[in-house]
Scaffold this motif. Structure first.
Motif, PDB file in Angstrom:
ATOM      1  N   LEU A   2     -11.833 -10.218   3.432  1.00  0.00           N
ATOM      2  CA  LEU A   2     -10.420  -9.810   2.972  1.00  0.00           C
ATOM      3  C   LEU A   2     -10.342  -8.309   3.340  1.00  0.00           C
ATOM      4  O   LEU A   2     -10.956  -7.471   2.938  1.00  0.00           O
ATOM      5  N   LYS A   3      -9.300  -7.931   4.357  1.00  0.00           N
ATOM      6  CA  LYS A   3      -9.030  -6.405   4.345  1.00  0.00           C
ATOM      7  C   LYS A   3      -7.921  -6.029   3.628  1.00  0.00           C
ATOM      8  O   LYS A   3      -6.827  -6.713   3.479  1.00  0.00           O
ATOM      9  N   CYS A   4      -8.234  -5.088   2.872  1.00  0.00           N
ATOM     10  CA  CYS A   4      -6.908  -4.694   2.004  1.00  0.00           C
ATOM     11  C   CYS A   4      -6.885  -3.129   1.833  1.00  0.00           C
ATOM     12  O   CYS A   4      -7.637  -2.159   2.264  1.00  0.00           O
ATOM     13  N   GLN A  28     -12.940  -5.404   2.205  1.00  0.00           N
ATOM     14  CA  GLN A  28     -13.135  -4.362   2.866  1.00  0.00           C
ATOM     15  C   GLN A  28     -11.861  -3.496   2.679  1.00  0.00           C
ATOM     16  O   GLN A  28     -10.667  -3.930   3.167  1.00  0.00           O
ATOM     17  N   ILE A  29     -11.937  -2.463   2.236  1.00  0.00           N
ATOM     18  CA  ILE A  29     -10.991  -1.474   1.912  1.00  0.00           C
ATOM     19  C   ILE A  29     -10.652  -0.587   3.336  1.00  0.00           C
ATOM     20  O   ILE A  29     -11.498   0.020   4.085  1.00  0.00           O
ATOM     21  N   VAL A  30      -9.194  -0.736   4.189  1.00  0.00           N
ATOM     22  CA  VAL A  30      -9.155  -0.112   5.278  1.00  0.00           C
ATOM     23  C   VAL A  30      -8.264   1.039   5.072  1.00  0.00           C
ATOM     24  O   VAL A  30      -8.338   1.941   6.037  1.00  0.00           O
ATOM     25  N   ALA A  31      -7.459   1.181   4.183  1.00  0.00           N
ATOM     26  CA  ALA A  31      -6.683   2.138   3.821  1.00  0.00           C
ATOM     27  C   ALA A  31      -6.287   2.548   2.440  1.00  0.00           C
ATOM     28  O   ALA A  31      -6.197   1.668   1.547  1.00  0.00           O
ATOM     29  N   GLU A  68       4.366   3.746   6.818  1.00  0.00           N
ATOM     30  CA  GLU A  68       3.511   4.439   7.830  1.00  0.00           C
ATOM     31  C   GLU A  68       2.024   3.512   7.931  1.00  0.00           C
ATOM     32  O   GLU A  68       1.717   3.207   8.983  1.00  0.00           O
ATOM     33  N   MET A  69       1.676   3.463   6.760  1.00  0.00           N
ATOM     34  CA  MET A  69       0.349   2.788   6.728  1.00  0.00           C
ATOM     35  C   MET A  69       0.303   1.307   7.057  1.00  0.00           C
ATOM     36  O   MET A  69      -0.434   1.119   7.770  1.00  0.00           O
ATOM     37  N   LEU A  70       1.451   0.452   6.579  1.00  0.00           N
ATOM     38  CA  LEU A  70       1.785  -0.721   6.895  1.00  0.00           C
ATOM     39  C   LEU A  70       1.883  -0.966   8.331  1.00  0.00           C
ATOM     40  O   LEU A  70       1.218  -1.852   8.900  1.00  0.00           O
ATOM     41  N   GLU A  73      -1.675  -0.069  10.241  1.00  0.00           N
ATOM     42  CA  GLU A  73      -2.642  -0.734   9.844  1.00  0.00           C
ATOM     43  C   GLU A  73      -2.312  -2.138  10.720  1.00  0.00           C
ATOM     44  O   GLU A  73      -3.303  -2.728  11.033  1.00  0.00           O
ATOM     45  N   LYS A  74      -1.124  -2.562  10.481  1.00  0.00           N
ATOM     46  CA  LYS A  74      -0.908  -3.855  11.124  1.00  0.00           C
ATOM     47  C   LYS A  74      -1.173  -3.763  12.481  1.00  0.00           C
ATOM     48  O   LYS A  74      -1.775  -4.937  13.102  1.00  0.00           O
ATOM     49  N   ASN A  75      -0.898  -2.977  13.295  1.00  0.00           N
ATOM     50  CA  ASN A  75      -0.963  -2.538  14.540  1.00  0.00           C
ATOM     51  C   ASN A  75      -2.483  -2.487  14.891  1.00  0.00           C
ATOM     52  O   ASN A  75      -2.925  -3.214  15.816  1.00  0.00           O
ATOM     53  N   GLU A  76      -3.061  -2.003  13.945  1.00  0.00           N
ATOM     54  CA  GLU A  76      -4.701  -1.764  14.242  1.00  0.00           C
ATOM     55  C   GLU A  76      -5.373  -3.043  14.277  1.00  0.00           C
ATOM     56  O   GLU A  76      -6.195  -3.260  15.051  1.00  0.00           O
ATOM     57  N   TYR A  77      -5.054  -4.021  13.332  1.00  0.00           N
ATOM     58  CA  TYR A  77      -5.741  -5.099  12.949  1.00  0.00           C
ATOM     59  C   TYR A  77      -5.051  -6.163  13.944  1.00  0.00           C
ATOM     60  O   TYR A  77      -5.673  -7.515  14.019  1.00  0.00           O
ATOM     61  N   ASN A  78      -3.922  -6.255  14.625  1.00  0.00           N
ATOM     62  CA  ASN A  78      -3.195  -7.010  15.583  1.00  0.00           C
ATOM     63  C   ASN A  78      -3.607  -6.687  16.882  1.00  0.00           C
ATOM     64  O   ASN A  78      -3.135  -7.536  18.000  1.00  0.00           O
TER      65      ASN A  78
END
Length: 80
Positions: A2-4, A28-31, A68-70, A73-78
């Motif tokens: 789980l990435k959170c 995994q903490i990503v941000a 901005e974070m959402l 990070e959404k783009n990073e993992y997509n």
């Protein structure tokens, strides 16, 4: 795994962060996000006592704006 991310690093935010960090094999903490960049360095008092973050956070992105974070990070993992 789980990435959170954690939004808000006051007393309870740090408590949640420490709990998530203890699940390192499953989470995994990503941000991290807080309007005050220095929140991570401070010790926070909560009703559960002093909360400090004792972890290596060098590979975690830090934001002061949740939207901005959402988006980033959404783009990073997509893959965008």
């Amino acid at each position: 795994m789980l990435k959170c991310a954690v939004i808000g690093l006051g007393g309870l935010g740090k408590l949640h962060l420490n709990n998530l960090l203890s699940l390192k094999d499953d989470v995994q903490i990503v941000a991290l996000c807080d309007v005050e960049k220095n929140k991570l360095k401070e010790t926070a008092d909560t009703n559960l006592g002093k909360q400090e973050t004792q972890a290596d956070l060098d590979n975690i992105s830090f934001y002061t704006d949740a939207e901005e974070m959402l988006k980033k990070e959404k783009n990073e993992y997509n893959g965008n």
